[in-house]
Scaffold this motif. Structure first.
Motif, PDB file in Angstrom:
ATOM      1  N   UNK A  18       0.700  -1.391   0.011  1.00  0.00           N
ATOM      2  CA  UNK A  18      -0.090   0.025   0.178  1.00  0.00           C
ATOM      3  C   UNK A  18       0.829   1.317   0.234  1.00  0.00           C
ATOM      4  N   UNK A  19       1.546   1.612   0.722  1.00  0.00           N
ATOM      5  CA  UNK A  19       3.073   2.426   0.164  1.00  0.00           C
ATOM      6  C   UNK A  19       3.596   2.935  -0.578  1.00  0.00           C
ATOM      7  N   UNK A  20       3.578   1.619  -1.435  1.00  0.00           N
ATOM      8  CA  UNK A  20       4.312   1.780  -2.530  1.00  0.00           C
ATOM      9  C   UNK A  20       3.222   2.248  -3.528  1.00  0.00           C
ATOM     10  N   UNK A  21       2.563   1.327  -3.271  1.00  0.00           N
ATOM     11  CA  UNK A  21       1.687   2.447  -4.277  1.00  0.00           C
ATOM     12  C   UNK A  21       0.931   4.100  -4.228  1.00  0.00           C
ATOM     13  N   UNK A  22       0.617   4.114  -2.715  1.00  0.00           N
ATOM     14  CA  UNK A  22       0.630   5.907  -2.395  1.00  0.00           C
ATOM     15  C   UNK A  22       1.976   6.556  -2.478  1.00  0.00           C
ATOM     16  N   UNK A  23       3.095   5.894  -2.798  1.00  0.00           N
ATOM     17  CA  UNK A  23       4.159   6.920  -3.450  1.00  0.00           C
ATOM     18  C   UNK A  23       4.440   7.202  -4.930  1.00  0.00           C
ATOM     19  N   UNK A  24       3.914   5.782  -5.738  1.00  0.00           N
ATOM     20  CA  UNK A  24       3.062   5.369  -6.806  1.00  0.00           C
ATOM     21  C   UNK A  24       2.183   6.501  -7.202  1.00  0.00           C
ATOM     22  N   UNK A  25       1.169   7.765  -6.702  1.00  0.00           N
ATOM     23  CA  UNK A  25       0.535   8.241  -6.775  1.00  0.00           C
ATOM     24  C   UNK A  25       0.731   9.067  -6.932  1.00  0.00           C
ATOM     25  N   UNK A  83      -6.850   4.905   2.979  1.00  0.00           N
ATOM     26  CA  UNK A  83      -6.926   3.658   2.891  1.00  0.00           C
ATOM     27  C   UNK A  83      -7.178   3.354   1.702  1.00  0.00           C
ATOM     28  N   UNK A  84      -7.509   2.545   1.082  1.00  0.00           N
ATOM     29  CA  UNK A  84      -7.998   1.970  -0.279  1.00  0.00           C
ATOM     30  C   UNK A  84      -9.352   2.362  -1.561  1.00  0.00           C
ATOM     31  N   UNK A  85      -9.610   3.464  -0.948  1.00  0.00           N
ATOM     32  CA  UNK A  85     -10.382   4.849  -1.840  1.00  0.00           C
ATOM     33  C   UNK A  85     -10.316   5.385  -3.148  1.00  0.00           C
ATOM     34  N   UNK A  86      -8.707   5.889  -2.464  1.00  0.00           N
ATOM     35  CA  UNK A  86      -8.146   6.250  -3.678  1.00  0.00           C
ATOM     36  C   UNK A  86      -7.242   5.603  -4.744  1.00  0.00           C
ATOM     37  N   UNK A  87      -7.507   4.479  -5.195  1.00  0.00           N
ATOM     38  CA  UNK A  87      -7.537   3.651  -6.706  1.00  0.00           C
ATOM     39  C   UNK A  87      -8.109   3.277  -6.696  1.00  0.00           C
ATOM     40  N   UNK A  88      -8.388   2.947  -8.506  1.00  0.00           N
ATOM     41  CA  UNK A  88     -10.027   2.190  -9.234  1.00  0.00           C
ATOM     42  C   UNK A  88     -10.297   1.506  -8.392  1.00  0.00           C
ATOM     43  N   UNK A  89     -11.609   0.971  -8.035  1.00  0.00           N
ATOM     44  CA  UNK A  89     -11.854  -0.302  -7.908  1.00  0.00           C
ATOM     45  C   UNK A  89     -11.316  -1.562  -8.135  1.00  0.00           C
ATOM     46  N   UNK A  90     -11.032  -2.122  -9.125  1.00  0.00           N
ATOM     47  CA  UNK A  90     -10.037  -3.621  -9.341  1.00  0.00           C
ATOM     48  C   UNK A  90      -8.482  -3.082  -8.103  1.00  0.00           C
ATOM     49  N   UNK A  91      -8.073  -2.397  -8.409  1.00  0.00           N
ATOM     50  CA  UNK A  91      -6.993  -2.264  -7.804  1.00  0.00           C
ATOM     51  C   UNK A  91      -7.578  -1.674  -6.181  1.00  0.00           C
ATOM     52  N   UNK A  92      -7.964  -1.771  -6.028  1.00  0.00           N
ATOM     53  CA  UNK A  92      -8.788  -0.895  -4.041  1.00  0.00           C
ATOM     54  C   UNK A  92      -9.195  -2.637  -3.228  1.00  0.00           C
ATOM     55  N   UNK A  93     -10.144  -2.492  -4.265  1.00  0.00           N
ATOM     56  CA  UNK A  93     -10.817  -3.946  -4.425  1.00  0.00           C
ATOM     57  C   UNK A  93      -9.726  -5.698  -3.753  1.00  0.00           C
ATOM     58  N   UNK A  94      -8.557  -5.733  -5.090  1.00  0.00           N
ATOM     59  CA  UNK A  94      -7.505  -6.432  -4.514  1.00  0.00           C
ATOM     60  C   UNK A  94      -6.257  -6.053  -3.819  1.00  0.00           C
ATOM     61  N   UNK A  95      -6.376  -4.799  -2.974  1.00  0.00           N
ATOM     62  CA  UNK A  95      -5.317  -4.091  -2.013  1.00  0.00           C
ATOM     63  C   UNK A  95      -6.231  -4.396  -0.642  1.00  0.00           C
ATOM     64  N   UNK A  96      -7.588  -4.263  -0.636  1.00  0.00           N
ATOM     65  CA  UNK A  96      -8.539  -4.377   1.102  1.00  0.00           C
ATOM     66  C   UNK A  96      -8.258  -6.202   1.181  1.00  0.00           C
ATOM     67  N   UNK A  97      -8.498  -6.902   0.018  1.00  0.00           N
ATOM     68  CA  UNK A  97      -8.421  -8.229   0.180  1.00  0.00           C
ATOM     69  C   UNK A  97      -6.885  -8.860   1.180  1.00  0.00           C
ATOM     70  N   UNK A  98      -6.109  -8.290   0.786  1.00  0.00           N
ATOM     71  CA  UNK A  98      -4.980  -8.279   0.956  1.00  0.00           C
ATOM     72  C   UNK A  98      -4.295  -8.132   1.744  1.00  0.00           C
TER      73      UNK A  98
END
Length: 98
Positions: A18-25, A83-98
């Motif tokens: 999640x941190x890595x994806x925040x940095x990418x954003x 949280x994960x709501x800053x991502x599109x639905x597929x990516x947010x769902x995958x992150x939430x599940x992990x």
């Protein structure tokens, strides 16, 4: 030792992915001012920012040592903001599940 259990109820964590994806954003120019302020700081190179980013990812030995040293018996962990709501639905769902 007190005769009660101290439970910390507002403890945050963030898995490394999640941190890595925040940095990418941030790198990609995500322009929410609150997000940029918070995660721009945590992505910074200052010793304080680095230490905080490392701590928020730790749900193992270091966190347990910190709990022991402060008298915390249990923690209720929640995914850090935003949280994960800053991502599109597929990516947010995958992150939430992990």
């Amino acid at each position: 030792m007190p005769d009660y259990l101290r439970i910390a109820t507002e403890e945050a964590f963030a898995p490394p992915e999640l941190i890595a994806r925040y940095r990418k954003l941030l790198e990609d120019g995500y322009d929410d001012p609150g997000f940029r302020s918070l995660w721009g700081f945590y992505s910074g190179a200052s010793p304080r920012a680095t230490a905080l980013a490392e701590r928020i990812q730790d749900i193992g030995e270091r966190r347990l040592r910190d709990m022991d040293s402060t008298g915390i018996a249990m923690q209720i962990l929640s995914l850090t903001a935003p949280g994960v709501q800053v991502f599109d639905a597929p990516e947010a769902t995958a992150l939430a599940r992990s």
